[in-house]
Design a protein around this motif. Structure first.
Motif, PDB file in Angstrom:
ATOM      1  N   GLU A 158      72.126   0.497   0.802  1.00 14.60           N
ATOM      2  CA  GLU A 158      73.443   1.015   1.163  1.00 14.60           C
ATOM      3  C   GLU A 158      74.183  -0.016   2.012  1.00 14.60           C
ATOM      4  OE1 GLU A 158      74.277   3.723  -0.332  1.00 14.60           O
ATOM      5  OE2 GLU A 158      72.260   4.242  -1.033  1.00 14.60           O
ATOM      6  N   ALA A 159      75.489   0.129   2.128  1.00 17.70           N
ATOM      7  CA  ALA A 159      76.320  -0.827   2.874  1.00 17.70           C
ATOM      8  C   ALA A 159      75.821  -1.015   4.299  1.00 17.70           C
ATOM      9  CB  ALA A 159      77.776  -0.372   2.866  1.00 17.70           C
ATOM     10  N   GLU A 160      75.364   0.054   4.932  1.00 19.30           N
ATOM     11  CA  GLU A 160      74.902  -0.065   6.319  1.00 19.30           C
ATOM     12  C   GLU A 160      73.604  -0.866   6.454  1.00 19.30           C
ATOM     13  OE1 GLU A 160      74.381   4.144   4.753  1.00 19.30           O
ATOM     14  OE2 GLU A 160      76.082   2.832   5.034  1.00 19.30           O
ATOM     15  N   ASP A 161      72.928  -1.141   5.351  1.00 16.66           N
ATOM     16  CA  ASP A 161      71.720  -1.976   5.384  1.00 16.66           C
ATOM     17  C   ASP A 161      72.058  -3.453   5.574  1.00 16.66           C
ATOM     18  OD1 ASP A 161      69.928   0.188   5.034  1.00 16.66           O
ATOM     19  OD2 ASP A 161      70.406   0.201   2.892  1.00 16.66           O
ATOM     20  N   ALA A 162      73.346  -3.797   5.483  1.00 20.50           N
ATOM     21  CA  ALA A 162      73.771  -5.188   5.664  1.00 20.50           C
ATOM     22  C   ALA A 162      73.371  -5.722   7.033  1.00 20.50           C
ATOM     23  CB  ALA A 162      75.267  -5.321   5.448  1.00 20.50           C
ATOM     24  N   ALA A 163      73.383  -4.885   8.052  1.00 21.78           N
ATOM     25  CA  ALA A 163      73.002  -5.332   9.404  1.00 21.78           C
ATOM     26  C   ALA A 163      71.542  -5.781   9.421  1.00 21.78           C
ATOM     27  CB  ALA A 163      73.234  -4.220  10.422  1.00 21.78           C
ATOM     28  N   PHE A 164      70.653  -5.005   8.809  1.00 18.32           N
ATOM     29  CA  PHE A 164      69.241  -5.403   8.730  1.00 18.32           C
ATOM     30  C   PHE A 164      69.093  -6.702   7.952  1.00 18.32           C
ATOM     31  CE2 PHE A 164      65.652  -5.545   5.771  1.00 18.32           C
ATOM     32  CZ  PHE A 164      64.645  -5.850   6.677  1.00 18.32           C
ATOM     33  N   LEU A 165      69.752  -6.807   6.802  1.00 15.49           N
ATOM     34  CA  LEU A 165      69.653  -8.005   5.975  1.00 15.49           C
ATOM     35  C   LEU A 165      70.096  -9.240   6.747  1.00 15.49           C
ATOM     36  CD1 LEU A 165      71.137  -6.632   2.630  1.00 15.49           C
ATOM     37  CD2 LEU A 165      68.726  -6.933   3.193  1.00 15.49           C
ATOM     38  N   THR A 166      71.194  -9.118   7.465  1.00 16.01           N
ATOM     39  CA  THR A 166      71.732 -10.243   8.221  1.00 16.01           C
ATOM     40  C   THR A 166      70.751 -10.705   9.289  1.00 16.01           C
ATOM     41  OG1 THR A 166      73.965  -9.451   7.806  1.00 16.01           O
ATOM     42  CG2 THR A 166      73.687 -11.027   9.614  1.00 16.01           C
ATOM     43  N   GLU A 167      70.204  -9.782  10.024  1.00 18.31           N
ATOM     44  CA  GLU A 167      69.247 -10.119  11.082  1.00 18.31           C
ATOM     45  C   GLU A 167      67.994 -10.763  10.488  1.00 18.31           C
ATOM     46  OE1 GLU A 167      68.598 -10.507  14.995  1.00 18.31           O
ATOM     47  OE2 GLU A 167      70.361  -9.502  14.220  1.00 18.31           O
ATOM     48  N   ALA A 168      67.469 -10.178   9.431  1.00 20.17           N
ATOM     49  CA  ALA A 168      66.210 -10.652   8.853  1.00 20.17           C
ATOM     50  C   ALA A 168      66.369 -11.993   8.129  1.00 20.17           C
ATOM     51  CB  ALA A 168      65.640  -9.606   7.898  1.00 20.17           C
ATOM     52  N   VAL A 169      67.397 -12.138   7.315  1.00 17.61           N
ATOM     53  CA  VAL A 169      67.555 -13.345   6.494  1.00 17.61           C
ATOM     54  C   VAL A 169      67.892 -14.568   7.344  1.00 17.61           C
ATOM     55  CG1 VAL A 169      68.980 -14.416   4.695  1.00 17.61           C
ATOM     56  CG2 VAL A 169      68.040 -12.141   4.348  1.00 17.61           C
ATOM     57  N   ASN A 170      68.559 -14.389   8.461  1.00 21.44           N
ATOM     58  CA  ASN A 170      68.885 -15.521   9.321  1.00 21.44           C
ATOM     59  C   ASN A 170      67.710 -15.979  10.178  1.00 21.44           C
ATOM     60  OD1 ASN A 170      71.747 -16.359   8.923  1.00 21.44           O
ATOM     61  ND2 ASN A 170      72.064 -14.183   9.250  1.00 21.44           N
ATOM     62  N   ASP A 171      66.642 -15.202  10.234  1.00 25.39           N
ATOM     63  CA  ASP A 171      65.440 -15.586  10.974  1.00 25.39           C
ATOM     64  C   ASP A 171      64.800 -16.780  10.263  1.00 25.39           C
ATOM     65  OD1 ASP A 171      62.692 -15.781  11.837  1.00 25.39           O
ATOM     66  OD2 ASP A 171      62.838 -13.722  12.579  1.00 25.39           O
ATOM     67  N   PRO A 172      64.541 -17.892  10.961  1.00 27.89           N
ATOM     68  CA  PRO A 172      63.950 -19.068  10.312  1.00 27.89           C
ATOM     69  C   PRO A 172      62.666 -18.773   9.532  1.00 27.89           C
ATOM     70  CG  PRO A 172      64.670 -19.643  12.506  1.00 27.89           C
ATOM     71  CD  PRO A 172      64.828 -18.150  12.380  1.00 27.89           C
ATOM     72  N   ALA A 173      61.876 -17.835   9.993  1.00 24.15           N
ATOM     73  CA  ALA A 173      60.629 -17.503   9.298  1.00 24.15           C
ATOM     74  C   ALA A 173      60.877 -16.891   7.925  1.00 24.15           C
ATOM     75  CB  ALA A 173      59.788 -16.543  10.145  1.00 24.15           C
ATOM     76  N   VAL A 174      62.052 -16.323   7.714  1.00 25.09           N
ATOM     77  CA  VAL A 174      62.398 -15.735   6.415  1.00 25.09           C
ATOM     78  C   VAL A 174      63.282 -16.688   5.631  1.00 25.09           C
ATOM     79  CG1 VAL A 174      63.584 -13.825   5.258  1.00 25.09           C
ATOM     80  CG2 VAL A 174      62.149 -13.376   7.260  1.00 25.09           C
ATOM     81  N   ARG A 175      64.349 -17.191   6.255  1.00 21.69           N
ATOM     82  CA  ARG A 175      65.326 -17.979   5.499  1.00 21.69           C
ATOM     83  C   ARG A 175      64.727 -19.250   4.922  1.00 21.69           C
ATOM     84  NH1 ARG A 175      67.409 -22.292   8.138  1.00 21.69           N
ATOM     85  NH2 ARG A 175      67.272 -22.282  10.410  1.00 21.69           N
ATOM     86  N   GLN A 176      63.815 -19.896   5.643  1.00 19.04           N
ATOM     87  CA  GLN A 176      63.215 -21.123   5.119  1.00 19.04           C
ATOM     88  C   GLN A 176      62.345 -20.828   3.900  1.00 19.04           C
ATOM     89  OE1 GLN A 176      61.481 -22.784   8.653  1.00 19.04           O
ATOM     90  NE2 GLN A 176      63.397 -23.745   9.274  1.00 19.04           N
TER      91      GLN A 176
END
Length: 179
Positions: free
Chosen positions: A18-36
């Motif tokens: 859902e649209a409100e899940d964007a906040a979780f995605l943003t926090e998680a994907v920008n974490d170096p352990a995930v984004r790399q």
């Protein structure tokens, strides 16, 4: 707040995004352990993820589900490409850094692969993991996908070119190993 439960694993639920899940995605994907491990080199904003949910998740040809454990989002599992005619899908999955090592990735991935074979009539599933992502390589092997090749220096991750490992399994092989 996660959307409706679409699939249930042993430890996780795979829910609509859902649209409100964007906040979780943003926090998680920008974490170096995930984004790399995803090969994401640019910052991703909440607006970017809201647009992605609207255009790709809700309007695209693939399937993307939020991985939820104990009523909290912990990751995403999706198809980045599906060829219905050939019955082939490319799988992508990631788990937020603070949920690594809990078994959520294995449960979400096996549940999603079961769905792709049993309900979407896929014949084979493929996944890719960078050489530097030891956890994803181990996960894909541990759930039964076969390492079928390597693309030498196929990705640029954290300032260097690294090999990209390709894994695959057919529906028949998947079902035989799960029997």
């Amino acid at each position: 707040m996660p959307g409706a439960t679409f699939l249930e694993g042993d430890r996780v639920e795979l829910c609509t995004m859902e649209a409100e899940d964007a906040a979780f995605l943003t926090e998680a994907v920008n974490d170096p352990a995930v984004r790399q491990s995803l090969g994401v080199a640019d910052p991703r904003s909440r607006a970017h993820h809201e647009e992605w949910i609207e255009e790709e998740v809700n309007g695209g040809d693939g399937i993307a589900l939020l991985v939820v454990a104990d009523d909290e989002p912990v990751g995403v599992v999706s198809t980045v490409w599906i060829a219905d005619r050939n019955g082939h899908a490319i799988l992508s999955a990631w788990i937020a850094a603070d949920a690594h090592g809990e078994g959520y990735g294995s449960d979400a991935t096996t549940t999603f692969i079961d769905y792709l074979f049993d309900e979407k009539r896929m014949h084979s599933v493929r996944a890719e993991a960078y050489e530097t992502n030891e956890a994803s390589n181990a996960l894909l092997s541990s759930i039964g996908l076969e390492h079928v090749g390597t693309i030498p220096e196929g990705a640029f991750v954290d300032g260097e070119f690294v090999d990209s490992h390709i894994y695959s399994i057919t529906a028949d092989d998947w079902r035989a190993q799960r029997a």
